[in-house]
Write a protein that holds these residues in place. Sequence first.
Motif: not given
Ligand code: AHM
Length: 316
Positions: A110, A227, A231, A245, A247
């Motif tokens: 995140g 949202y 994650l 959820y 993606y």
């Molecule tokens: P990160 O591990 O680099 O933080 O990326 C993963 C994150 C998740 O935590 C989140 O659900 C998602 O990417 C959000 O992506 P977006 O900004 O495309 O919605």
Amino acid sequence: MLNSPTLSDFISQKGYLPALQSILLDIAKVSVQVQKTLLDAPLGGMLGGNAHVNVQGEDQQKLDAYADELFVQGLLQNTFLAGIGSEERDDLIQGSAQGEYIAFFDPLDGSSNIDVNGSLGTIFSVMPRTQTGTLHNEELLQKGENQVLAGYVLYGAATWLVCSFGKGVHTFVLHTQTDTYHLLHEALQSPKSGKIYSINEGNILDCETPVQDYVKNCQERRYTARYAGALVGDFHRNLLKGGIYLYPATEKSPKGKLRLLYEAFPLAYIAREAGATASNGTMPILDITATALHERTPLFIGSVEMMRDLGAHCAF
Ligand code: AHM
Ligand code: MG
């Protein structure tokens, strides 16, 4: 609540394998350091990027790198670990040649929430080795169902550690005065259904038609959209309250955005153990065999009845 068992006492009473207990306790110990670092980060000059692009092609934040370093250094001392794979490292890191397990981490999930004081997480997965001696790259090419320990830490208003050794999901909350985790839920079960859907709807026009149809269906049913862009936080809410959820693959991320080994696998393991489920849109996440450390996957994860409804719109 402080009368509830500590993490250490609880897993010892449960009789989980000593090696796995040791790995989990080390993860918990490092997560306390991460939690303290997060609390002091804004005043300690630790916000913002560090001008490095990681192997994912993403701008690395200072705290991404710092959390990675804490986990790698903290876990490399554990002789049960033959190696570590991290979102922030190009390759597997060698641990003890006698180690019987490999650990995978998203040290700070995140990242886009860091500078705005949003919720963050750590995701972890532990797999058994398939060979002995020096760790080989092909040893990470395993199915998700091979995991023997997985979970996450949620750094929110409070810090929660949620884990499973494959026999139910247990949650623990950090008591900050003593730096110890205490049991909150034993054998947590997720609701079979729910009314929360979590997807980056800004991407909806780039999603495949069945995903668009499902989201429209959620709206017609007047479900709630939630949202956080993190994650762990989104998954955790849905696990507790009932929800889904999504993606999916998008035009920008045709293979999905999330990583199989250290995001999808561990959360799918937790989901299964709590009575929820996870798919890549074609097959169960835990049935997938990994092909590379940083492999990406579409991810659909949540309450079984919502996943069934999604299946009516998608080909799974
Ligand atoms: P990160 O591990 O680099 O933080 O990326 C993963 C994150 C998740 O935590 C989140 O659900 C998602 O990417 C959000 O992506 P977006 O900004 O495309 O919605
Ligand atoms: Mg992540």
